[in-house]
Design a protein around this motif. Structure first.
Motif, mmCIF file in Angstrom:
data_model
loop_
_atom_site.group_PDB
_atom_site.id
_atom_site.type_symbol
_atom_site.label_atom_id
_atom_site.label_comp_id
_atom_site.label_asym_id
_atom_site.label_seq_id
_atom_site.Cartn_x
_atom_site.Cartn_y
_atom_site.Cartn_z
ATOM 1 N N GLY A 32 42.839 39.884 31.725
ATOM 2 C CA GLY A 32 41.616 40.518 32.229
ATOM 3 C C GLY A 32 41.175 41.680 31.362
ATOM 4 O O GLY A 32 41.813 41.998 30.360
ATOM 5 N N GLY A 33 40.065 42.293 31.761
ATOM 6 C CA GLY A 33 39.573 43.465 31.031
ATOM 7 C C GLY A 33 38.928 43.105 29.711
ATOM 8 O O GLY A 33 38.662 41.937 29.440
ATOM 9 N N SER A 144 41.692 46.345 28.584
ATOM 10 C CA SER A 144 41.597 47.311 29.683
ATOM 11 C C SER A 144 40.312 47.129 30.479
ATOM 12 O O SER A 144 39.319 46.602 29.973
ATOM 13 N N GLY A 145 40.402 47.544 31.743
ATOM 14 C CA GLY A 145 39.248 47.590 32.631
ATOM 15 C C GLY A 145 39.441 48.820 33.498
ATOM 16 O O GLY A 145 39.450 49.935 32.982
ATOM 17 N N VAL A 147 42.262 49.323 34.846
ATOM 18 C CA VAL A 147 43.627 49.713 34.437
ATOM 19 C C VAL A 147 43.854 49.154 33.029
ATOM 20 O O VAL A 147 42.976 48.500 32.464
ATOM 21 N N ASP A 149 45.240 46.327 31.186
ATOM 22 C CA ASP A 149 45.663 44.956 31.511
ATOM 23 C C ASP A 149 46.818 44.505 30.615
ATOM 24 O O ASP A 149 47.734 43.819 31.069
HETATM 25 C C1 MMA Z 1 38.198 45.360 36.282
HETATM 26 C C2 MMA Z 1 37.767 44.317 35.262
HETATM 27 C C3 MMA Z 1 38.830 43.253 35.125
HETATM 28 C C4 MMA Z 1 40.171 43.897 34.805
HETATM 29 C C5 MMA Z 1 40.492 44.961 35.857
HETATM 30 C C6 MMA Z 1 41.777 45.704 35.528
HETATM 31 C C7 MMA Z 1 38.465 45.641 38.636
HETATM 32 O O1 MMA Z 1 38.236 44.767 37.558
HETATM 33 O O2 MMA Z 1 37.530 44.948 34.035
HETATM 34 O O3 MMA Z 1 38.488 42.319 34.094
HETATM 35 O O4 MMA Z 1 41.180 42.914 34.763
HETATM 36 O O5 MMA Z 1 39.455 45.915 35.934
HETATM 37 O O6 MMA Z 1 41.681 46.456 34.362
#
Ligand code: MMA
Length: 161
Positions: A32-33, A144-145, A147, A149
């Protein structure tokens, strides 16, 4: 034709004399992220300090000082920010930690014998160390997002002045 053959020979011999120094471990974590990379930041100098944000479950954010310059902050805004400075000339020579879908723990080991730990001791373990002797942690990459990842560790020689 002869010129080409000579060039090929030169390339092969240059490769065998020139020792390799760079290696990579990762990526540890989930998909993710968004991608981030500090590959350009390594030109500012060796890693001199690290800021890490954690909450009760995850490594939330990361900012790294290269020489005198801080990288951009990557990650989320919720949690406690911790900061550690390396001693002058001190380098990170091993990074271990835990992850699942997101990064949960990071432990940095330095060439001055320090162990600097962040986050929670749960999840799948990883243990990253350089492939070549006398090389150190030069920069981070990952995803990252809200958090961190996932994380990747890039090793090379300590930069010369
Ligand atoms: C966001 C998004 C996701 C990522 C999470 C954790 C809440 O969602 O960016 O793609 O996996 O954050 O970082």
């Amino acid at each position: 034709m002869l010129a080409l053959a000579l060039l090929a020979l030169l390339c092969v011999s240059a490769e065998s004399v020139q020792p390799r120094t760079s290696s990579y471990n990762g990526e540890y974590g989930g998909g993710g992220g968004k991608r981030f990379s500090h590959s350009g930041n390594q030109l500012d100098g060796p890693i001199t300090a690290i800021r890490i944000r954690t909450n009760s479950y995850y490594i939330v954010g990361l900012q790294v000082k290269y020489g005198k310059e801080w990288s951009d902050y990557t990650g989320g805004s919720r949690g406690d920010l911790e900061e550690i400075f390396l001693y002058p000339g001190e380098s990170i020579i091993q990074v271990s930690g835990k992850y699942k879908n997101y990064l949960r723990q990071l432990i940095f080991v330095t060439d001055k014998g320090r162990h600097l730990a962040f986050g929670k001791d749960t999840g799948t373990s990883f243990n990253a160390a350089p492939l070549y002797p006398n090389t150190v942690l030069r920069f981070f990459s990952g995803r990252s997002g809200s958090v961190i990842d996932a994380i990747g560790l890039h090793w090379d020689l300590y930069p010369s002045e």
